[in-house]
Design a protein around this motif. Structure first.
Motif, short mmCIF file in Angstrom:
data_model
loop_
_atom_site.label_atom_id
_atom_site.label_comp_id
_atom_site.label_asym_id
_atom_site.label_seq_id
_atom_site.Cartn_x
_atom_site.Cartn_y
_atom_site.Cartn_z
N SER A 190 -82.39 -8.42 -19.64
CA SER A 190 -81.86 -8.51 -20.99
C SER A 190 -81.07 -7.27 -21.35
N PHE A 212 -78.42 -8.93 -23.44
CA PHE A 212 -78.74 -10.27 -23.94
C PHE A 212 -79.38 -10.27 -25.32
N ALA A 263 -78.72 -18.10 -28.17
CA ALA A 263 -79.81 -17.36 -27.54
C ALA A 263 -80.54 -18.22 -26.51
N GLN A 275 -79.21 -20.44 -24.72
CA GLN A 275 -78.37 -20.45 -23.53
C GLN A 275 -78.58 -19.17 -22.71
N ARG A 276 -78.76 -18.05 -23.41
CA ARG A 276 -79.00 -16.81 -22.68
C ARG A 276 -80.34 -16.87 -21.94
N LEU A 283 -79.62 -18.50 -18.81
CA LEU A 283 -78.96 -17.55 -17.91
C LEU A 283 -79.98 -16.62 -17.28
N GLU A 312 -69.97 -16.19 -30.13
CA GLU A 312 -70.87 -16.34 -28.99
C GLU A 312 -70.11 -16.60 -27.69
N GLU A 345 -69.06 -13.34 -26.45
CA GLU A 345 -70.22 -12.64 -25.88
C GLU A 345 -70.55 -13.17 -24.49
N LEU A 346 -70.47 -14.50 -24.34
CA LEU A 346 -70.73 -15.10 -23.03
C LEU A 346 -69.70 -14.62 -22.01
N ILE A 382 -70.52 -11.32 -20.61
CA ILE A 382 -71.59 -11.43 -19.61
C ILE A 382 -71.04 -11.94 -18.28
#
Ligand SMILES: Nc1ncnc2c1ncn2[C@@H]1O[C@H](COP(=O)(O)OP(=O)(O)OP(=O)(O)O)[C@@H](O)[C@H]1O
Ligand SMILES: [Mg+2]
Length: 513
Positions: free
Chosen positions: A126, A131, A146, A148-149, A152, A176, A179-180, A183
């Motif tokens: 995280s 995350f 969240a 979805q994270r 992941l 979001e 943000e994805l 990542i």
């Protein structure tokens, strides 16, 4: 010698009864790349990925991971080969914590020692990927982004080198999505790879290195992203040019179909409670509701349909107060609802297409006359709708469970529009739809509007709202921040309203107010 490809799928064939979902597909992914997989609804993207993840077996063809041939017979085999998948529909257990979901299904999963180690590892992952997830939070309390994270983390926890993301952005807010992407960029910078499925071409242009395009189960092209354009990709997918630009006729100042007057309603969370919301949709008008997800859109939609009780205020339909009228009666009166969550509210997955299309009307003529139900009539009507709405494959007699996400949505639309309503509440009507189907839905809504239907379009997709609405209201924390006419407000102004700045209407702007 290093292998050029982390994954090669060669000549993959997959047949379902009466349908070939993969036709000799070749698909290869390099280390360190985001590879987009593009194609219309039903083109075979999810099928190909389900084969790779061991959920389906191919009828022919081979899979190589870093040059070594692998038999992938189950997700366990796939995970052992370094493959992780985040599905189109999440597969988490809402009543368990983040950490419990992460270790669920592993050997000695829930033993105490494991739990402590797992919590630590989840925390590590995280913080590494930023995350912002509490391992002890219950999944049901998390936002969709969240959750979805968590999916992941689950894949990363199992050591994924190749991540499959099946329409990961369909459920995310614009923020979001960014943000994805951060990542994903971090992930591929470590030499790992991502297979990215999305119907949004700008996302594909922004995040991917290469694109493979599927059409009706066949691979039609592989291109470097920086050597193509959105228009080219659209044409490859659909086999024709798609123009997302509509003529909108101006609306005369007609009566209100739906009016909300000073509505207050308790929200799922305090910020999404409706606070003194007033808005109206006239005959022949499309009013868009723009805003970041979770700002009361769901509550607004439910209040309109009578699915959520309101504490104060009035809902009027064609001038008549309907506060105490049930949802079912509202539908009989001429209100239609395209719900946000088609899996929970829109469809019964084990019912056939025909049965789903008849859900609201099975007990009325012509399906039921004098207490007798006529299945032949139901079959005939649904066949017609399947043709009209281009449901693929064109079958009315199979369970909707077997259809691709986009085609399930078409079934809901066909049912709601075919009832000839006077008002349509459309919530995220094109989520998960390919560009061809999206264009189709937009044109259908515009055609309904021409007939005098009032449409309230609630969508987190700002482009969509601007494209089809005559007028747009912006909602923020359950309050209306202002309204504008598409093309007559700057993106900065709109962005400010979406972020909570109230707007004073400019004089003479709204012809009907
Ligand atoms: N289990 C199944 N049984 C029968 N047919 C299936 C099954 N799964 C998929 N199909 C069919 O295979 C075809 C490909 O479906 P798939 O889900 O792979 O499409 P997709 O490209 O992911 O579409 P979408 O963009 O709508 O998600 C569709 O025609 C679908 O109806
Ligand atoms: Mg799919």
């Amino acid at each position: 010698m290093e292998n050029e490809y982390i994954l090669e799928m060669k000549n993959i064939v997959k047949c379902f009864p009466g349908l070939m979902a993969s036709r000799n597909v070749n698909f290869a992914v390099r280390p360190g790349e985001v590879h987009a997989l593009l194609g219309e609804n039903g083109a075979g993207k999810t099928t190909l990925m389900n084969i790779l993840y061991g959920l389906y077996q191919q009828d022919a063809g081979e899979i190589f991971i870093t040059g070594v041939k692998r038999n992938i017979r189950s997700p366990r085999d796939a995970i052992a080969a370094g493959i992780g998948m985040v599905h189109q529909h999440f597969m988490l257990v809402p009543t368990l914590t983040v950490m419990e979901n992460v270790i669920l299904g592993l050997d000695n999963g829930l033993k105490p020692l494991n739990r402590r180690q797992a919590t630590e590892k989840v925390l590590q992952l995280s913080s590494k990927f930023n995350f912002k997830i509490d391992p002890n939070a219950l999944v049901r309390d998390l936002s969709v982004g969240a959750q979805q994270r968590v999916e992941l983390i689950k894949a990363l926890y199992r050591g994924a080198e190749l991540l499959i993301l099946d329409e990961p952005t369909a459920v995310l807010t614009p923020l979001e999505v960014q943000e994805l992407f951060v990542i994903l960029r971090q992930f591929v910078a470590m030499g790992k790879s991502v297979i990215f499925i999305s119907h949004k071409l700008w996302e594909v242009m922004e995040i991917s290195n290469r694109v493979t395009v599927l059409r009706t189960g066949e691979r039609v092209n592989v291109v470097d992203t920086n050597r193509t354009t959105k228009e080219e990709l659209a044409a490859m997918m659909v086999g024709r040019n798609v123009v997302m630009d509509y003529d909108k006729t101006s609306i005369p100042c007609q009566d209100f179909r739906i009016e909300l007057k000073n509505i207050n309603a308790v929200g799922d969370v305090p910020v999404s409670s409706l606070k003194n919301v007033s808005l109206g949709v006239r005959r022949g008008e499309i009013v868009g509701v723009a805003g970041v997800d979770g700002n009361g859109q769901k509550e607004l939609a439910e209040a309109v349909m009578g699915l959520r009780s309101i504490q104060e205020g009035k809902v009027l339909f064609d001038g008549k107060e309907i506060n105490t009228i049930s949802t079912r009666e509202r539908m009989t009166m001429g209100m239609a609802h395209i719900p946000e969550d088609r899996l929970k509210q829109g469809l019964v997955l084990d019912f056939t297409v025909a049965e789903n299309m008849a859900l609201d009307v099975y007990d009325h003529p012509p399906l039921t006359v004098k207490g007798v139900f006529y299945p032949g009539v139901m079959a005939e009507l649904s066949k017609q709708l399947v043709r009209e709405f281009d449901v693929r494959p064109p079958r009315h007699d199979v369970p909707v469970r077997n259809f691709s996400g986009g085609n399930q949505q078409k079934v809901v639309l066909a049912r709601e529009i075919s009832r000839e309503p006077q008002f349509i509440l459309a919530v995220q009507p094109t989520r998960g739809l390919d560009i061809g189907a999206t264009e189709f839905v937009h044109r259908r809504l515009l055609a309904e509007k021409e007939k005098g239907v009032g449409i309230l379009l609630v969508s987190a997709d700002l482009d969509e709202v601007l494209l089809v609405s005559d007028r747009v209201v912006v909602i923020y924390e359950g309050k209306i921040m202002g309204e504008f006419i598409p093309g007559k407000a700057s993106m900065t102004e709109i962005g400010l309203m979406m972020g909570g700045t109230k707007r004073v209407n400019k004089a003479g702007e709204c012809t009907c107010s």
